[in-house]
Design a protein around this motif. Structure first.
Motif, short mmCIF file in Angstrom:
data_model
loop_
_atom_site.label_atom_id
_atom_site.label_comp_id
_atom_site.label_asym_id
_atom_site.label_seq_id
_atom_site.Cartn_x
_atom_site.Cartn_y
_atom_site.Cartn_z
N GLU A 143 0.81 -1.22 0.00
CA GLU A 143 0.00 0.00 0.00
C GLU A 143 0.84 1.27 0.00
O GLU A 143 0.33 2.35 -0.28
N GLU A 144 2.13 1.14 0.32
CA GLU A 144 3.01 2.31 0.42
C GLU A 144 3.71 2.57 -0.92
O GLU A 144 4.08 1.64 -1.63
N LYS A 145 3.97 3.85 -1.19
CA LYS A 145 4.49 4.24 -2.50
C LYS A 145 5.89 3.67 -2.79
O LYS A 145 6.15 3.21 -3.91
N VAL A 146 6.78 3.71 -1.82
CA VAL A 146 8.16 3.24 -2.06
C VAL A 146 8.17 1.76 -2.43
O VAL A 146 8.81 1.35 -3.40
N GLU A 147 7.41 0.94 -1.68
CA GLU A 147 7.35 -0.49 -1.98
C GLU A 147 6.67 -0.74 -3.31
O GLU A 147 7.05 -1.64 -4.07
N TRP A 148 5.64 0.06 -3.60
CA TRP A 148 4.91 -0.06 -4.87
C TRP A 148 5.87 0.17 -6.04
O TRP A 148 5.95 -0.61 -6.99
N GLN A 149 6.65 1.25 -5.93
CA GLN A 149 7.59 1.58 -7.01
C GLN A 149 8.71 0.55 -7.10
O GLN A 149 9.18 0.24 -8.20
N ASN A 150 9.12 0.01 -5.96
CA ASN A 150 10.16 -1.02 -5.96
C ASN A 150 9.72 -2.23 -6.78
O ASN A 150 10.51 -2.82 -7.53
N LEU A 151 8.43 -2.60 -6.65
CA LEU A 151 7.94 -3.73 -7.44
C LEU A 151 7.92 -3.37 -8.93
O LEU A 151 8.34 -4.17 -9.78
N LEU A 152 7.46 -2.17 -9.26
CA LEU A 152 7.44 -1.75 -10.66
C LEU A 152 8.83 -1.79 -11.27
O LEU A 152 9.01 -2.13 -12.44
N ASN A 153 9.82 -1.42 -10.46
CA ASN A 153 11.21 -1.43 -10.96
C ASN A 153 11.71 -2.84 -11.25
O ASN A 153 12.66 -3.02 -12.02
N LYS A 154 11.09 -3.84 -10.63
CA LYS A 154 11.54 -5.22 -10.80
C LYS A 154 10.85 -5.95 -11.94
O LYS A 154 11.36 -6.96 -12.44
N VAL A 155 9.66 -5.48 -12.34
CA VAL A 155 8.92 -6.21 -13.37
C VAL A 155 9.48 -5.87 -14.74
O VAL A 155 10.17 -4.86 -14.93
N LYS A 156 9.12 -6.70 -15.71
CA LYS A 156 9.65 -6.54 -17.06
C LYS A 156 9.11 -5.28 -17.72
O LYS A 156 9.82 -4.60 -18.46
N TYR A 157 7.87 -4.95 -17.42
CA TYR A 157 7.20 -3.90 -18.18
C TYR A 157 6.01 -3.37 -17.40
O TYR A 157 5.31 -4.15 -16.74
N TYR A 158 5.76 -2.07 -17.44
CA TYR A 158 4.53 -1.52 -16.85
C TYR A 158 4.14 -0.25 -17.58
O TYR A 158 4.94 0.36 -18.30
N ASP A 159 2.90 0.16 -17.38
CA ASP A 159 2.35 1.37 -17.98
C ASP A 159 1.99 2.34 -16.86
O ASP A 159 1.98 1.96 -15.68
N PHE A 160 1.64 3.58 -17.20
CA PHE A 160 1.35 4.54 -16.14
C PHE A 160 0.10 4.16 -15.35
O PHE A 160 -0.07 4.56 -14.19
N TYR A 161 -0.77 3.36 -15.95
CA TYR A 161 -1.98 2.91 -15.27
C TYR A 161 -1.66 2.01 -14.07
O TYR A 161 -2.51 1.77 -13.23
N HIS A 162 -0.45 1.48 -14.01
CA HIS A 162 -0.05 0.58 -12.92
C HIS A 162 0.57 1.33 -11.74
O HIS A 162 0.84 0.72 -10.70
N THR A 163 0.82 2.62 -11.88
CA THR A 163 1.60 3.34 -10.87
C THR A 163 0.77 3.69 -9.63
O THR A 163 -0.45 3.76 -9.68
N TYR A 164 1.50 3.95 -8.57
CA TYR A 164 0.89 4.36 -7.29
C TYR A 164 0.13 5.66 -7.46
O TYR A 164 -1.01 5.79 -7.02
#
Length: 345
Positions: free
Chosen positions: A12-33
């Motif tokens: 639920e927290e922004k830092v952890e959310w972004q950490n996961l996005l940084n690890k995945v292969k691909y994401y779009d802005f719709y996936h962001t915190y």
């Protein structure tokens, strides 16, 4: 909110959310915190479900909401193109452990149904969700392939679109801006458009929405303005959002008096030229209303014939309770594809 499930974690927290996005292969802005917190309704709680096991990583961003005055919940997705994210997942991924644990989480949290729009530019989302509910194609979206040469892209334009762009380029100028004054003008044009199409209230985004969106560090937003040379008046504006190698045409507005020029065409043209130069890969114009091949879809398809399937995920976790809620809250004589049915009013 925590879960005892071994390989499932709720972020639920922004830092952890972004950490996961940084690890995945691909994401779009719709996936962001930031976009989740911009898009959520007052009764919705953004969560990112994280599954990790033996080097496989899956992230599933959703909006959790209570079902009326009951003890039950359901989840939905943000408006746009979301769905699961992943790392080390390919077409042969065995999702059995993921789906078992996800089901266990849903049952523990009394989640009755799940709805999510999927992203046409992220492969293997269907592989991740295989065996859970239904994947339904609602229609098609129009993509401009920015990996092609500019001349090749333009050669696909319809004669009408070429003619309007040529005329618009002579009468108008295009510029980028994020000044407060220009954003205020953009808002007025956008509201004018919403009034014209008699849009629902939730499409009338607030000033805070526009400012927060443009200043977010989670994605890059270009606001393009078309000014009429003779009067220097802003007559059309569009918000385009860039993430990784995707550009999304988000929202736009045109002054009623200049609709005959369809100046939005030159803004789309400008964005595809800039996006190609900046080495983006996709420029998604979206589809028709509700996925239909209506006049809006035909307008967008005048720029490209690179169509992508737009699909949604519908999953009933607890059929017995789902039917009880539907009987209690919905007129069953209603003929509708709305999901979940108990929210059809």
């Amino acid at each position: 909110m925590s879960s005892p499930v071994l390989n499932i974690e709720i972020i639920e927290e922004k830092v952890e959310w972004q950490n996961l996005l940084n690890k995945v292969k691909y994401y779009d802005f719709y996936h962001t915190y930031d976009y989740h917190h911009l898009s959520k309704a007052p009764d919705e709680k953004p969560i990112l479900i994280k599954y990790e096991d033996n080097g496989n990583l899956v992230g599933l961003p959703l909006l959790l909401r209570k079902i009326f005055d009951t003890d039950y919940y359901d989840v939905t997705s943000v408006y746009g193109y979301a769905g699961p994210l992943y790392n080390n997942v390919n077409s042969s991924f065995n999702n059995l452990d993921f789906t078992n644990q996800l089901n266990q989480f849903f049952h523990e949290k009394k989640v009755i149904s799940v709805f999510s729009r999927l992203n046409p530019f992220i492969k293997n989302q269907e592989v991740v969700l295989k065996g859970l509910g239904d994947l339904v194609q609602l229609g098609k979206i129009v993509n401009i392939d920015l990996t092609q040469d500019l001349d090749v892209q333009r050669s696909i334009f319809s004669k009408t679109t070429k003619r309007y762009i040529n005329k618009g380029r002579k009468l108008c100028s295009v510029r980028l801006s994020n000044s407060k004054e220009d954003i205020a003008t953009f808002m007025k044009l956008y509201y004018e458009n919403m009034d014209r199409v008699q849009a629902k209230k939730n499409y009338y985004f607030t000033e805070d929405y526009f400012n927060y969106f443009i200043n977010s560090s989670d994605f890059k937003t270009d606001v393009l303005l078309a000014t009429y040379n003779e009067t220097n008046e802003i007559i059309s504006a569009a918000m385009m959002v860039k993430t990784n190698n995707i550009i999304q045409y988000h929202i736009s507005g045109t002054r009623d008096d200049y609709l005959y020029l369809t100046p939005i065409r030159i803004l789309i043209d400008e964005m595809r030229i800039n996006g190609t130069a900046e080495k983006y890969k996709y420029f998604n114009l979206g589809g028709g209303l509700g996925g239909s091949e209506d006049s809006l879809f035909r307008f967008k398809s005048s720029f490209s014939k690179d169509y992508r399937d737009f699909k949604v995920w519908k999953y009933i976790v607890n059929k017995e309770v789902y039917d009880q809620l539907t009987n209690e809250y919905t007129n069953l004589d209603t003929d509708t594809d709305f999901f979940p049915l108990y929210r059809a009013k």
